[in-house]
Design a protein around this motif. Structure first.
Motif, mmCIF file in Angstrom:
data_model
loop_
_atom_site.group_PDB
_atom_site.id
_atom_site.type_symbol
_atom_site.label_atom_id
_atom_site.label_comp_id
_atom_site.label_asym_id
_atom_site.label_seq_id
_atom_site.Cartn_x
_atom_site.Cartn_y
_atom_site.Cartn_z
ATOM 1 N N PHE A 92 0.604 -1.352 -0.183
ATOM 2 C CA PHE A 92 -0.320 0.218 -0.639
ATOM 3 C C PHE A 92 0.826 1.427 -0.081
ATOM 4 C CE2 PHE A 92 -2.887 -3.468 1.713
ATOM 5 C CZ PHE A 92 -3.747 -3.331 1.338
ATOM 6 N N GLN A 93 0.566 2.408 -0.351
ATOM 7 C CA GLN A 93 1.121 3.229 -0.788
ATOM 8 C C GLN A 93 0.558 4.996 0.390
ATOM 9 O OE1 GLN A 93 1.698 4.667 -4.657
ATOM 10 N NE2 GLN A 93 3.412 6.401 -4.692
ATOM 11 N N GLU A 94 1.078 5.306 0.735
ATOM 12 C CA GLU A 94 0.852 6.528 1.297
ATOM 13 C C GLU A 94 0.301 8.250 0.588
ATOM 14 O OE1 GLU A 94 2.854 9.974 4.650
ATOM 15 O OE2 GLU A 94 2.763 8.215 4.774
ATOM 16 N N VAL A 95 -1.091 8.457 0.915
ATOM 17 C CA VAL A 95 -1.516 9.351 0.002
ATOM 18 C C VAL A 95 -2.206 10.364 0.471
ATOM 19 C CG1 VAL A 95 -3.047 9.709 -2.582
ATOM 20 C CG2 VAL A 95 -1.936 7.717 -1.984
ATOM 21 N N ASP A 96 -1.108 11.328 0.434
ATOM 22 C CA ASP A 96 -1.214 13.103 1.237
ATOM 23 C C ASP A 96 -1.222 12.839 2.890
ATOM 24 O OD1 ASP A 96 -2.201 14.212 -1.334
ATOM 25 O OD2 ASP A 96 -4.349 13.680 -1.654
#
Length: 232
Positions: A92-96
């Motif tokens: 999973f990728q961190e967004v904002d």
């Protein structure tokens, strides 16, 4: 009887007084008074050393209060005193700085060690959001990971134009895997001649060279018109 002050001492007294004022000002700058820490907030614990307090695990200080760290879906708490207090799960990728979105890996791809990007497998080439299979000519293999799609010929094959064809090995020769030459080498006692291998004709007083592919005169003899004659 009133005694009069010695007028010679008054300037000295004023100088001492001024120096005292200046010293006080310097001390106020050099040793400022430290403000007392605010009263301990809920979900906080006194520091094990020094003064003040710190927020409990799972909470983060905001002014004089300790607010609970909100861990988004697909993330876990780091329990560290720095950063956001959470990180995204693998894949999973961190967004904002607020959420964790799944990293979509296309067919022919894999998630790299960073956990936030993907790369294509060997034999595939990255094109936009896809991994496209590289169409290789027969009897070839990729020279790298697919960037630029360079290929080399398999063992026993050589490049001819845009293809790899089998190396033709003549009689009395064997395959030689070298970056130079025709790709084959004559057996011992045979020499390369006109694209093939012919047997070496040994005259009297001669023997095969240690390379095995040419002749050499015996000791005390020298070459002369194809023969080995006595060296006078």
């Amino acid at each position: 009887m009133r005694h009069h002050d010695d007028p010679t001492k008054q300037p000295l007294a004023r100088l001492i007084a001024r120096m005292a004022v200046v010293a006080g000002m310097i001390a106020s700058f050099a040793f400022p008074a430290f403000a007392q820490d605010a009263p301990m907030s809920a979900h906080a614990t006194a520091r094990s050393f020094g003064n003040g307090w710190e927020c409990d695990r799972g909470y983060r200080r905001d002014g004089d209060a300790c607010l609970a760290i909100i861990v988004p879906e697909n993330a876990y708490a780091t329990n560290r005193a720095y950063g956001s207090g959470w990180e995204c799960l693998h894949g999973f990728q961190e967004v904002d700085d607020a959420t964790c979105l799944e990293v979509v890996v296309p067919d022919g791809g894999y998630l790299d060690p960073s956990r936030q990007r993907w790369n294509c497998l060997s034999g595939y080439m990255k094109v936009d959001d896809l991994c496209l299979e590289i169409d290789l000519p027969p009897n070839t293999y990729l020279a790298g990971r697919g960037y630029g799609a360079a290929w080399l010929c398999d063992r026993g094959y050589e490049v001819k134009g845009d293809a790899c064809i089998a190396i033709a090995i003549p009689e009395n020769a064997y395959f030689e895997d070298a970056s130079y030459g025709p790709g084959w080498k004559c057996y011992r006692s045979f020499a390369e001649s006109d694209g093939g291998c012919t047997e070496i004709d040994l005259p009297d007083n001669a023997h095969p060279h240690r390379s095995g592919n040419r002749r050499e005169c015996n000791k005390n003899f020298q070459k002369s018109k194809g023969l080995c004659v006595l060296n006078n």
